[in-house]
Write a protein that holds these residues in place. Sequence first.
Motif, mmCIF file in Angstrom:
data_model
loop_
_atom_site.group_PDB
_atom_site.id
_atom_site.type_symbol
_atom_site.label_atom_id
_atom_site.label_comp_id
_atom_site.label_asym_id
_atom_site.label_seq_id
_atom_site.Cartn_x
_atom_site.Cartn_y
_atom_site.Cartn_z
ATOM 1 N N SER A 342 20.476 -16.703 40.150
ATOM 2 C CA SER A 342 21.338 -17.240 41.197
ATOM 3 C C SER A 342 22.750 -17.448 40.670
ATOM 4 O O SER A 342 22.985 -17.577 39.474
ATOM 5 C CB SER A 342 20.777 -18.563 41.708
ATOM 6 N N CYS A 343 23.706 -17.456 41.582
ATOM 7 C CA CYS A 343 25.087 -17.743 41.225
ATOM 8 C C CYS A 343 25.727 -18.522 42.367
ATOM 9 O O CYS A 343 25.220 -18.508 43.492
ATOM 10 C CB CYS A 343 25.865 -16.461 40.940
ATOM 11 N N TRP A 344 26.831 -19.197 42.071
ATOM 12 C CA TRP A 344 27.476 -20.011 43.090
ATOM 13 C C TRP A 344 28.931 -19.588 43.250
ATOM 14 O O TRP A 344 29.693 -19.514 42.282
ATOM 15 C CB TRP A 344 27.412 -21.483 42.701
ATOM 16 N N ILE A 345 29.300 -19.292 44.485
ATOM 17 C CA ILE A 345 30.679 -18.984 44.848
ATOM 18 C C ILE A 345 31.082 -19.957 45.947
ATOM 19 O O ILE A 345 30.433 -20.030 46.983
ATOM 20 C CB ILE A 345 30.821 -17.528 45.341
ATOM 21 N N GLU A 346 32.127 -20.691 45.706
ATOM 22 C CA GLU A 346 32.532 -21.717 46.667
ATOM 23 C C GLU A 346 32.964 -21.084 47.983
ATOM 24 O O GLU A 346 33.776 -20.148 48.002
ATOM 25 C CB GLU A 346 33.676 -22.537 46.086
ATOM 26 N N ASN A 370 25.946 -23.392 34.261
ATOM 27 C CA ASN A 370 27.276 -23.676 34.797
ATOM 28 C C ASN A 370 27.312 -23.525 36.309
ATOM 29 O O ASN A 370 27.947 -24.330 37.012
ATOM 30 C CB ASN A 370 28.308 -22.750 34.149
ATOM 31 N N CYS A 371 26.644 -22.478 36.835
ATOM 32 C CA CYS A 371 26.650 -22.281 38.287
ATOM 33 C C CYS A 371 25.926 -23.430 38.993
ATOM 34 O O CYS A 371 26.326 -23.844 40.085
ATOM 35 C CB CYS A 371 26.026 -20.939 38.648
ATOM 36 N N ASP A 372 24.868 -23.960 38.364
ATOM 37 C CA ASP A 372 24.163 -25.110 38.948
ATOM 38 C C ASP A 372 25.095 -26.326 39.026
ATOM 39 O O ASP A 372 25.167 -27.011 40.055
ATOM 40 C CB ASP A 372 22.939 -25.475 38.110
ATOM 41 N N LEU A 373 25.797 -26.566 37.938
ATOM 42 C CA LEU A 373 26.679 -27.730 37.888
ATOM 43 C C LEU A 373 27.832 -27.590 38.868
ATOM 44 O O LEU A 373 28.241 -28.575 39.507
ATOM 45 C CB LEU A 373 27.204 -27.904 36.465
ATOM 46 N N ARG A 374 28.359 -26.380 39.029
ATOM 47 C CA ARG A 374 29.448 -26.162 39.984
ATOM 48 C C ARG A 374 28.980 -26.422 41.407
ATOM 49 O O ARG A 374 29.708 -26.999 42.223
ATOM 50 C CB ARG A 374 29.979 -24.741 39.836
ATOM 51 N N PHE A 375 27.776 -25.980 41.713
ATOM 52 C CA PHE A 375 27.230 -26.210 43.052
ATOM 53 C C PHE A 375 27.034 -27.707 43.308
ATOM 54 O O PHE A 375 27.418 -28.230 44.360
ATOM 55 C CB PHE A 375 25.911 -25.465 43.202
ATOM 56 N N ILE A 376 26.430 -28.404 42.342
ATOM 57 C CA ILE A 376 26.178 -29.841 42.505
ATOM 58 C C ILE A 376 27.490 -30.602 42.622
ATOM 59 O O ILE A 376 27.638 -31.510 43.460
ATOM 60 C CB ILE A 376 25.336 -30.360 41.318
ATOM 61 N N ALA A 406 23.798 -36.896 31.795
ATOM 62 C CA ALA A 406 25.083 -37.530 31.523
ATOM 63 C C ALA A 406 26.211 -36.808 32.248
ATOM 64 O O ALA A 406 27.156 -37.439 32.756
ATOM 65 C CB ALA A 406 25.341 -37.549 30.020
ATOM 66 N N ARG A 407 26.139 -35.495 32.323
ATOM 67 C CA ARG A 407 27.174 -34.720 33.008
ATOM 68 C C ARG A 407 27.178 -35.023 34.505
ATOM 69 O O ARG A 407 28.252 -35.120 35.123
ATOM 70 C CB ARG A 407 26.919 -33.230 32.772
ATOM 71 N N LEU A 408 26.011 -35.182 35.092
ATOM 72 C CA LEU A 408 25.916 -35.462 36.522
ATOM 73 C C LEU A 408 26.616 -36.766 36.884
ATOM 74 O O LEU A 408 27.209 -36.891 37.956
ATOM 75 C CB LEU A 408 24.445 -35.515 36.955
ATOM 76 N N LEU A 409 26.553 -37.730 35.989
ATOM 77 C CA LEU A 409 27.139 -39.033 36.270
ATOM 78 C C LEU A 409 28.659 -39.012 36.263
ATOM 79 O O LEU A 409 29.295 -39.956 36.737
ATOM 80 C CB LEU A 409 26.627 -40.061 35.253
ATOM 81 N N THR A 410 29.245 -37.923 35.735
ATOM 82 C CA THR A 410 30.706 -37.837 35.689
ATOM 83 C C THR A 410 31.296 -37.214 36.945
ATOM 84 O O THR A 410 32.511 -37.291 37.158
ATOM 85 C CB THR A 410 31.148 -37.004 34.469
ATOM 86 N N PHE A 411 30.453 -36.613 37.797
ATOM 87 C CA PHE A 411 30.971 -35.945 38.988
ATOM 88 C C PHE A 411 31.405 -36.977 40.031
ATOM 89 O O PHE A 411 30.678 -37.934 40.328
ATOM 90 C CB PHE A 411 29.911 -35.027 39.599
#
Length: 432
Positions: A342-346, A370-376, A406-411
């Motif tokens: 899968s990939c994420w394009i805004e 990275n694509c998961d984190l960009r989507f979230i 930890a990364r999720l908490l920074t969004f």
Amino acid sequence: MSFRSKNEDRLSSLPEEVLSHILSLMPTKFAVRSCILSKRWKQIWMMVTNLDFNDFQYISDLEWYLKFVDRTLELCKIPQVKLFRLRFARYVMPKSSVSKWIDKAVRLNVCELEVNVQQFDLPLSLFTCKTLTKLKIIGSNNVWQDFIFPSLVMLPSLKTLDFIVNRKASVNAFRLINGCPMLESLSLVINDYNDKEEVYCNFNIPTLKRLQLTTSGYRSIYKVVLNVPNLEYLGVSGDLCALFVIEDLSSLVEATVSFSRGELRFNHLNATELLKGISGAKSISWSIPYLDVVLQSPLPKFPNLKHLELKGSFGSPWLLVFQHLDSSSQLQHLSFQEPEGSCWIEPQSVPSWMLTNLRTLKITRCKGRNCDLRFIEYMLGNAEVLKNLTITCESLLMRDEMRLCARLLTFPRTSRFCQIHFVGKWLNSLRN
């Protein structure tokens, strides 16, 4: 256990209807044993409304057990049996005995009948039983194949039907279905043994509210016709790759579609037709391999959709979902099973349903790429009324799970009420 002591015989002081109910909750063999211990209970067991015969425990003498069932039914004095079960998965019972027991249950005005036996014959009296409201036959799936149906099949009170057939017996299956004018719930399993003849499933049932159709094998049903104006739930699963002809699904509320081998034979045009038929539902669960192949076809609008669950093994459904669901302004709950590759394009614009209605978002099989984190990050930054984000990740090492959490908490979160639930193999906690 003995009932001789006054302290131990308190149950016997209860009203007879209560004692009868207690005995009805037991397997019949144990109910009879309990009655032998008390003179007062001795006659009550003959008035129990539920008769449950099974082989969950070891049967040391099969001939004795056959006589036990015969004798129990002979002594039964109730005017109507509410529930009659025959569940024998480990022992082969004589066909004649099973047929005789079912016939006796019919004569006792049975309401609910469940048969799970390796081999059996059905008495003709079953097909004109006026009191039967629920019938479940989940034993041998070829019992219908060579069965000679009576000239009249009429079960005027039957509302729930659950049974298994093979492809050759499908014609007989629909003879039974068509003889149930009050049918509300139907669960039909069709097993496929590479028979060459084509199978048509014509569900023209105005009273039906719930339908579960399951197939297994290597060939598909050729056509499924759905003319069920009062149907509220539709479930389709297995290896089914049929042409769907939707005549009336105007009352549909919930649909679950799950194809296990779609990557081998799935026709995306048939899938599109099925999607058109269920497009008026409020809740849809869609699970097939190669999800992107289906989503790339022209899809209908889903004006009533509030809950959507998507599962697929391969493809890139994220952007496609945003493209096709822009008209689903009522969407409140969205669930993804993250596919491989899968990939994420805004997207160019934020969908209206994400701005005003989306309450819960669930992502399973997240790998933390990275694509998961960009989507979230995109979802958290734009979903204005989001309350719960659940991320399930069960394939990472402990250090990778901790880094992801930890990364999720920074969004940043546009919705100040949003909570993140992180479920992993090593971490299983709630993060606010």
